[in-house]
Design a protein around this motif. Structure first.
Motif, short mmCIF file in Angstrom:
data_model
loop_
_atom_site.label_atom_id
_atom_site.label_comp_id
_atom_site.label_asym_id
_atom_site.label_seq_id
_atom_site.Cartn_x
_atom_site.Cartn_y
_atom_site.Cartn_z
N ALA A 129 14.29 4.49 7.25
CA ALA A 129 13.31 4.00 6.28
C ALA A 129 12.81 2.63 6.70
O ALA A 129 13.46 1.94 7.49
N ILE A 130 11.66 2.27 6.16
CA ILE A 130 11.11 0.93 6.33
C ILE A 130 10.75 0.43 4.93
O ILE A 130 10.20 1.18 4.13
N SER A 131 11.10 -0.81 4.64
CA SER A 131 10.82 -1.34 3.31
C SER A 131 10.33 -2.78 3.42
O SER A 131 10.52 -3.45 4.43
N GLY A 132 9.69 -3.21 2.35
CA GLY A 132 9.16 -4.56 2.30
C GLY A 132 8.38 -4.75 1.02
O GLY A 132 8.64 -4.08 0.01
N TYR A 133 7.39 -5.63 1.06
CA TYR A 133 6.69 -6.04 -0.15
C TYR A 133 5.19 -6.11 0.06
O TYR A 133 4.73 -6.43 1.15
N ARG B 17 8.21 -2.00 -1.74
CA ARG B 17 7.77 -0.73 -1.17
C ARG B 17 8.82 -0.17 -0.23
O ARG B 17 9.46 -0.93 0.50
N LEU B 18 8.97 1.14 -0.27
CA LEU B 18 9.91 1.82 0.63
C LEU B 18 9.22 3.06 1.20
O LEU B 18 8.64 3.84 0.46
N TYR B 19 9.26 3.17 2.51
CA TYR B 19 8.68 4.33 3.20
C TYR B 19 9.81 5.04 3.92
O TYR B 19 10.58 4.42 4.63
#
Length: 195
Positions: A140-144, A192-194
Motif C-alpha cells: 500500500a501507499i498512504s499519505g495526505y 489517503r490510502l491506496y
C-alpha cells in the motif's frame, strides 16, 4: 489541541524512516527524529532513521536497508518525510515524480506500506497508484491531501496510523478505526490510502 489516543503495541515493531534534509552531513536531531524516539519509548515501535540530501542518498539508504540489514523483513512501514508538491518530491533543488520514485524502489518494497508524511501532497489517480504498487511491490501507499508546515502529520496522526497498523494487519480496518477515533484530524489532513 486535545491529546491523541495512541494505542500501545504489545510487541516490538519497526519503521524505516527516510527524511530529506538540507545537509545530511550536518549531524542534527530533527523534529521527526525526536518524534520517532518518543514513538519507540511510548508505543514500542522502533525505527531506523536516515537523513539524505540527494536522490542518490535516498537510493543508497534503501539499498543499505535491503542488502545490509538482516532485519529488513521486520520493517513493514517505510516512512518517507520528503518535501515536494503533489506527486513530486523535492530533493536538493530537483523535483522527482512519483513514477521516478517508483522506479527507484523497483521490486524493493515487496509487502511494505509506503507512508508519506504531509510535507508533500499525495494525490494519485487509480492508474498512478496501481503503477506505483506494481513497480515497487508495495502492499500500500498512504499519505495526505493537505500540506502544512504548521501542522505536520508526524506530530499527530502518523503515530496513530503506525500503532493501529501494528495492532491490526487489515488496512481497511485500520483506516476505519482512524476515522472513527480521529475523524476531524483525518479529514483536516485528508488522509489517503491506496492499495
Amino acid at each position: 489541541m486535545s491529546e491523541l489516543e495512541v494505542p500501545i503495541t504489545d510487541i516490538e515493531n519497526f519503521i524505516y524512516c527516510l527524511e530529506v534534509v538540507p545537509d545530511a552531513d550536518h549531524d542534527e536531531t530533527t523534529e521527526v527524529l525526536k518524534i520517532l524516539e518518543d514513538v519507540a519509548f511510548n508505543q514500542n515501535i522502533a525505527s531506523i532513521y536516515k537523513a539524505c540530501d540527494t536522490i542518490e542518498g535516498l537510493e543508497q539508504s534503501i539499498d543499505n536497508l535491503l542488502y545490509n540489514d538482516h532485519n529488513f523483513n521486520d520493517y513493514e512501514i517505510i516512512y518517507l518525510v520528503l518535501p515536494g508538491e503533489a506527486n513530486n518530491i523535492l530533493i536538493n533543488g530537483y523535483y522527482y515524480s512519483i513514477e521516478e520514485i517508483a522506479e527507484l524502489f523497483e521490486g524493493k518494497m515487496e509487502g511494505k506500506v509506503i507512508h508519506f508524511a504531509n510535507k508533500k501532497i499525495l494525490d494519485l489517480t487509480d492508474d498512478e497508484s496501481q503503477y506505483f504498487l506494481d513497480v515497487t511491490g508495495a502492499r500500500a501507499i498512504s499519505g495526505y491531501g493537505f500540506h502544512s508546515e504548521q501542522m505536520t502529520s508526524a506530530f499527530t496522526i502518523d503515530r496513530v496510523f503506525f500503532s493501529l497498523f501494528y495492532k491490526n494487519d487489515d488496512l481497511r480496518e485500520v483506516v476505519e478505526q482512524m476515522f472513527n477515533k480521529h475523524y476531524k484530524l483525518c479529514k483536516l489532513l485528508d488522509f489517503r490510502l491506496y492499495y
